[in-house]
Structures are given as structure tokens and as C-alpha cells.
Scaffold this motif. Structure first.
Motif, mmCIF file in Angstrom:
data_model
loop_
_atom_site.group_PDB
_atom_site.id
_atom_site.type_symbol
_atom_site.label_atom_id
_atom_site.label_comp_id
_atom_site.label_asym_id
_atom_site.label_seq_id
_atom_site.Cartn_x
_atom_site.Cartn_y
_atom_site.Cartn_z
ATOM 1 N N GLY A 106 0.776 -1.231 0.000
ATOM 2 C CA GLY A 106 0.000 0.000 0.000
ATOM 3 C C GLY A 106 0.806 1.278 0.000
ATOM 4 O O GLY A 106 0.360 2.299 -0.520
ATOM 5 N N ASP A 107 2.015 1.251 0.584
ATOM 6 C CA ASP A 107 2.819 2.464 0.680
ATOM 7 C C ASP A 107 3.994 2.468 -0.299
ATOM 8 O O ASP A 107 4.885 3.302 -0.198
ATOM 9 C CB ASP A 107 3.348 2.653 2.098
ATOM 10 C CG ASP A 107 4.212 1.475 2.559
ATOM 11 O OD1 ASP A 107 4.191 0.424 1.884
ATOM 12 O OD2 ASP A 107 4.914 1.616 3.575
ATOM 13 N N ARG A 108 4.007 1.530 -1.226
ATOM 14 C CA ARG A 108 5.081 1.440 -2.220
ATOM 15 C C ARG A 108 4.495 1.128 -3.585
ATOM 16 O O ARG A 108 3.453 0.492 -3.701
ATOM 17 C CB ARG A 108 6.092 0.342 -1.843
ATOM 18 C CG ARG A 108 6.929 0.648 -0.608
ATOM 19 C CD ARG A 108 7.923 1.758 -0.879
ATOM 20 N NE ARG A 108 8.787 2.009 0.270
ATOM 21 C CZ ARG A 108 8.501 2.838 1.260
ATOM 22 N NH1 ARG A 108 7.332 3.470 1.263
ATOM 23 N NH2 ARG A 108 9.344 3.028 2.258
ATOM 24 N N LYS A 109 5.178 1.588 -4.616
ATOM 25 C CA LYS A 109 4.800 1.258 -5.986
ATOM 26 C C LYS A 109 5.789 0.226 -6.534
ATOM 27 O O LYS A 109 6.982 0.297 -6.232
ATOM 28 C CB LYS A 109 4.831 2.506 -6.870
ATOM 29 C CG LYS A 109 3.849 3.601 -6.453
ATOM 30 C CD LYS A 109 3.987 4.818 -7.343
ATOM 31 C CE LYS A 109 3.031 5.925 -6.966
ATOM 32 N NZ LYS A 109 3.174 7.124 -7.841
ATOM 33 N N GLY A 110 5.290 -0.689 -7.332
ATOM 34 C CA GLY A 110 6.160 -1.699 -7.908
ATOM 35 C C GLY A 110 5.832 -1.945 -9.361
ATOM 36 O O GLY A 110 4.663 -1.859 -9.767
ATOM 37 N N LEU A 111 6.831 -2.257 -10.158
ATOM 38 C CA LEU A 111 6.586 -2.513 -11.576
ATOM 39 C C LEU A 111 5.782 -3.785 -11.784
ATOM 40 O O LEU A 111 5.123 -3.942 -12.822
ATOM 41 C CB LEU A 111 7.910 -2.566 -12.339
ATOM 42 C CG LEU A 111 8.618 -1.209 -12.490
ATOM 43 C CD1 LEU A 111 9.903 -1.352 -13.300
ATOM 44 C CD2 LEU A 111 7.696 -0.179 -13.156
#
Length: 228
Positions: free
Chosen positions: A120-125
Motif C-alpha cells: 500500500g505504501d510502495r509502488k512496484g513494476l
């Protein structure tokens, strides 16, 4: 023997403070309330840049970043565009319609919002291009920390803060009744993306945009400034 095709590179775009700035109307600072009474005029032939949504509980204003429509048109000719935002899905799809009214660039399948993120607090490819080749992906975002697993793919852009909001120090663009120059953050980023695209194609099959970006970061004239 069939020729090996080079994959079309992907450009992942953040929304808030990268392509636009949105603020609840109740958070307008002193000297910004005039926007509710007298929106900035749209010049003949110019597309709308300021949007009001008063259907929400308190209503909110969205200001598109200068140069954003040109940026999207030209970047979209080189890259497959995706949106990845910490905003809600409803918000992300609404902002995509403001940026791309015809739906030519951002179909629903190209938009990744808060509900779609594995962390929820990070973006990932993996959220954006699941199973895709990360060697053919570049990211444009004003926040570095959320992409900690993909920093080699990241092009940081100077944040766009049109409104003062609750955290800004000093006067905002809205309070000063001015705006970022058209040759500002997005124009500089587009120059770098053009170079990256050319160099990626020159590498041929098996090219790696991460290596291209490492090389470009060494060129002072192509560096995109980070948050001050």
C-alpha cells in the motif's frame, strides 16, 4: 530467419505533483480563494487547465501542469503510457479523463491505483507491467522513495505545487497568480525521454533502459532536478 523485434518501451507516470496538482477547496490558502470565484481565463485555442469538482463532499480543484498535454502527446508517440498513483481508483480514472479526454492514451487497463498496489505504501513494476520486461520500462515520478525497488528505472521530476496546501512554505503559484514556465519540469523530462528512447532503440534487441538512464544521468544538461 525472422528479425528480432525490439519491444516498445513503457513509460510509467505518477499523477499528483508530477502531471497535475489537486487540492480540496477547504484547504485553499489565503490569497487562493479567488480561484473559486474567478477561474483563470482560457485563451482562444487553449485547452482548459483548471478544473472544479464540487460534487465531492467539500469539492476540489485540479490544475494541470504547464506543457502536460504536449508532453503526453509526444511521449505517447515513443512509449506505451501507464499511470501509477497512490490515489484511489475513482480519482485516478477521473484525472486520466482530464488529461486524456479522448481516451487515446489511458485505457482503464493502463491505470494502476491504490487499490491495485500489492504494497500500500510502495509502488512496484509488478503492479504496472506484471510479467513484463523491466529493462524496457522508465518511470517518471516526483517521489523517489515509493520506487525503492526500481530506482534504476526512475527519472525523478521536480514536484509541481500550484496550490499552497497545508504543508508548503512560502507563496504558491496560485497566490502569486503565476505558474511554472512551459519549459519547466515536464519539458526537461521530455528531452531526457527522447534521448533515452533513441539510445534504447540503438541498442537493438536485448537493450536495457536502465543502462541508458545510468549513462544519461552523467550528463549535467540532461539531469532532471529532484525535490528541493
Amino acid at each position: 530467419m525472422a528479425a528480432t523485434t525490439i519491444p516498445r518501451p513503457v513509460l510509467v507516470l505518477d499523477l499528483d505533483n508530477t502531471l497535475l496538482h489537486t487540492i480540496p477547496a477547504v484547504h485553499l490558502a489565503p490569497g487562493e480563494a479567488y480561484l473559486l470565484r474567478r477561474p483563470p481565463p482560457t485563451q482562444p485555442g487553449q485547452q482548459q487547465q483548471m478544473f472544479f469538482d464540487m460534487a465531492a463532499t467539500h469539492g476540489y480543484l485540479t490544475k494541470l501542469r504547464p506543457f502536460v498535454r504536449t508532453f503526453l502527446r509526444e511521449a505517447g508517440a515513443m512509449y506505451d503510457l501507464r499511470i501509477c498513483t497512490m490515489g484511489t481508483r475513482a480519482y485516478a480514472h477521473h484525472m486520466a479523463r482530464l488529461l486524456d479526454p479522448d481516451g487515446a492514451l489511458f485505457s482503464p487497463s493502463r491505470i494502476v491505483a491504490r487499490e491495485d498496489l500489492k504494497e500500500g505504501d510502495r509502488k512496484g513494476l509488478d503492479d504496472v507491467v506484471p510479467g513484463g520486461d523491466v529493462r524496457a520500462v522508465v518511470i517518471l515520478d516526483d517521489t523517489v522513495e515509493v520506487w525503492e525497488k526500481h530506482l534504476d528505472n526512475l527519472v525523478p521530476v521536480r514536484p509541481y505545487d500550484y496550490f499552497a496546501g497545508r504543508w508548503r512554505r512560502g507563496k504558491s503559484f496560485a497566490q502569486m497568480r503565476m505558474d511554472e514556465e512551459a519549459e519547466g519540469g515536464l519539458a526537461k523530462a521530455l528531452d531526457l525521454l527522447r534521448r533515452a528512447h533513441e539510445m534504447f532503440l540503438d541498442q537493438g534487441a536485448g537493450g536495457d533502459l536502465r543502462e541508458v538512464l545510468r549513462r544519461l544521468r552523467k550528463k549535467p544538461e540532461l539531469r532532471v532536478p529532484r525535490r528541493c
